[in-house]
Motif scaffolding. Structure first.
Motif, PDB file in Angstrom:
ATOM      1  N   LYS A   1       0.893  -1.034   0.113  1.00 53.20           N
ATOM      2  CA  LYS A   1       0.018   0.089  -0.148  1.00 53.20           C
ATOM      3  C   LYS A   1       0.882   1.234  -0.029  1.00 53.20           C
ATOM      4  O   LYS A   1       1.862   1.182   0.510  1.00 53.20           O
ATOM      5  CB  LYS A   1      -1.061  -0.081   1.259  1.00 53.20           C
TER       6      LYS A   1
ATOM      7  N   ARG B   1      -4.147  10.740  -0.049  1.00 53.82           N
ATOM      8  CA  ARG B   1      -4.526   9.825  -1.266  1.00 53.82           C
ATOM      9  C   ARG B   1      -3.935   8.392  -0.888  1.00 53.82           C
ATOM     10  O   ARG B   1      -2.889   8.217  -0.322  1.00 53.82           O
ATOM     11  CB  ARG B   1      -3.747  10.026  -2.565  1.00 53.82           C
TER      12      ARG B   1
ATOM     13  N   GLY C   1      -3.484   4.260  -1.871  1.00 53.10           N
ATOM     14  CA  GLY C   1      -3.548   3.483  -2.988  1.00 53.10           C
ATOM     15  C   GLY C   1      -2.910   2.167  -2.808  1.00 53.10           C
ATOM     16  O   GLY C   1      -2.467   1.882  -1.525  1.00 53.10           O
TER      17      GLY C   1
ATOM     18  N   ARG D   1      -1.927   1.889  -7.969  1.00 57.53           N
ATOM     19  CA  ARG D   1      -3.228   2.484  -8.184  1.00 57.53           C
ATOM     20  C   ARG D   1      -3.857   3.549  -7.104  1.00 57.53           C
ATOM     21  O   ARG D   1      -3.838   3.290  -5.845  1.00 57.53           O
ATOM     22  CB  ARG D   1      -4.489   1.460  -8.455  1.00 57.53           C
TER      23      ARG D   1
ATOM     24  N   SER E   1      -6.581   6.062  -5.357  1.00 54.30           N
ATOM     25  CA  SER E   1      -8.083   6.365  -5.159  1.00 54.30           C
ATOM     26  C   SER E   1      -8.398   7.731  -4.849  1.00 54.30           C
ATOM     27  O   SER E   1      -7.590   8.274  -4.190  1.00 54.30           O
ATOM     28  CB  SER E   1      -8.588   5.453  -4.141  1.00 54.30           C
ATOM     29  N   PHE E   2      -9.336   8.345  -5.709  1.00 56.60           N
ATOM     30  CA  PHE E   2      -9.657   9.793  -5.165  1.00 56.60           C
ATOM     31  C   PHE E   2     -11.079   9.690  -4.714  1.00 56.60           C
ATOM     32  O   PHE E   2     -11.984   9.020  -4.648  1.00 56.60           O
ATOM     33  CB  PHE E   2      -9.719  10.391  -6.786  1.00 56.60           C
ATOM     34  N   GLU E   3     -11.432  10.958  -4.412  1.00 53.41           N
ATOM     35  CA  GLU E   3     -12.876  11.088  -3.487  1.00 53.41           C
ATOM     36  C   GLU E   3     -13.971  10.854  -4.374  1.00 53.41           C
ATOM     37  O   GLU E   3     -15.126  10.530  -3.773  1.00 53.41           O
ATOM     38  CB  GLU E   3     -13.078  12.717  -3.016  1.00 53.41           C
TER      39      GLU E   3
ATOM     40  N   GLY F   1     -14.167   8.567  -6.440  1.00 49.79           N
ATOM     41  CA  GLY F   1     -14.447   7.024  -6.978  1.00 49.79           C
ATOM     42  C   GLY F   1     -13.406   6.683  -7.867  1.00 49.79           C
ATOM     43  O   GLY F   1     -13.188   5.633  -8.288  1.00 49.79           O
ATOM     44  N   GLU F   2     -12.718   7.842  -8.653  1.00 49.92           N
ATOM     45  CA  GLU F   2     -11.900   7.330  -9.729  1.00 49.92           C
ATOM     46  C   GLU F   2     -10.679   6.617  -9.143  1.00 49.92           C
ATOM     47  O   GLU F   2     -10.260   6.911  -8.047  1.00 49.92           O
ATOM     48  CB  GLU F   2     -11.378   8.409 -10.437  1.00 49.92           C
ATOM     49  N   VAL F   3      -9.824   5.816  -9.815  1.00 55.82           N
ATOM     50  CA  VAL F   3      -8.789   5.215  -9.681  1.00 55.82           C
ATOM     51  C   VAL F   3      -7.703   5.453 -10.828  1.00 55.82           C
ATOM     52  O   VAL F   3      -8.317   5.038 -11.821  1.00 55.82           O
ATOM     53  CB  VAL F   3      -9.133   3.824  -9.209  1.00 55.82           C
ATOM     54  N   TRP F   4      -6.648   5.919 -10.353  1.00 52.71           N
ATOM     55  CA  TRP F   4      -5.628   6.315 -11.601  1.00 52.71           C
ATOM     56  C   TRP F   4      -4.374   5.476 -11.302  1.00 52.71           C
ATOM     57  O   TRP F   4      -3.831   5.299 -10.248  1.00 52.71           O
ATOM     58  CB  TRP F   4      -5.181   7.781 -11.377  1.00 52.71           C
TER      59      TRP F   4
END
Length: 141
Positions: free
Chosen positions: A59, A69, A71, A94, A96-98, A100-103
């Motif tokens: 993690k 953030r 991930g 990866r 995670s953003f508030e 719900g997107e995951v980059w």
């Protein structure tokens, strides 16, 4: 023969030490960042940004004044000739953003000639690359 055994022992010790760096909890921090475009040209230089990153083999946590953030790490590779001073670490994960997107994010930590940097590259059309000069890079005990 004795010299070969000593050389082998020293090589094993160095490789074990470098591997241990890959397999531990790490903390790094930076004051300031450069925002880069796709051609690696500096488009914004932020001298105020304080960033702290904590990670292990599973993690990652990126902490700034504005947000945190979290991930998951998919893969990590490191090769340090001198632990925490000379070498490279590649981290792919990866974030995670508030919303719900995951980059997908790739971090490259480089130590060369006494200078430590972190290049963050996010796989997203709206994201820029960020370059940090590290003030701290050590085991998080």
């Amino acid at each position: 023969m004795k010299q070969k055994l000593i050389s082998l022992f020293i090589g094993i010790a160095i490789n074990t030490c470098c591997y241990c760096q890959c397999d531990t909890k790490i903390i790094l921090s930076s004051t300031g960042a450069e925002i880069l475009n796709k051609q690696n040209e500096v488009i914004i230089k932020d001298t105020e940004r304080i960033t702290t990153i904590k990670y292990d083999t599973k993690k990652i946590e990126i902490i700034t004044e504005n947000n945190t953030r979290l991930g998951a790490i998919d893969s990590i590779y490191c090769n340090w000739k001198i632990p925490f001073k000379e070498g490279k670490t590649y981290i792919k994960g990866r974030l995670s953003f508030e919303n719900g997107e995951v980059w997908v994010t790739t971090l490259t930590i480089t130590g060369k000639d006494g200078k430590l940097t972190l290049l963050a590259d996010m796989d997203h059309p709206d994201a820029n690359r960020m370059l940090f000069v590290l003030d701290k890079f050590e085991e998080n005990k």
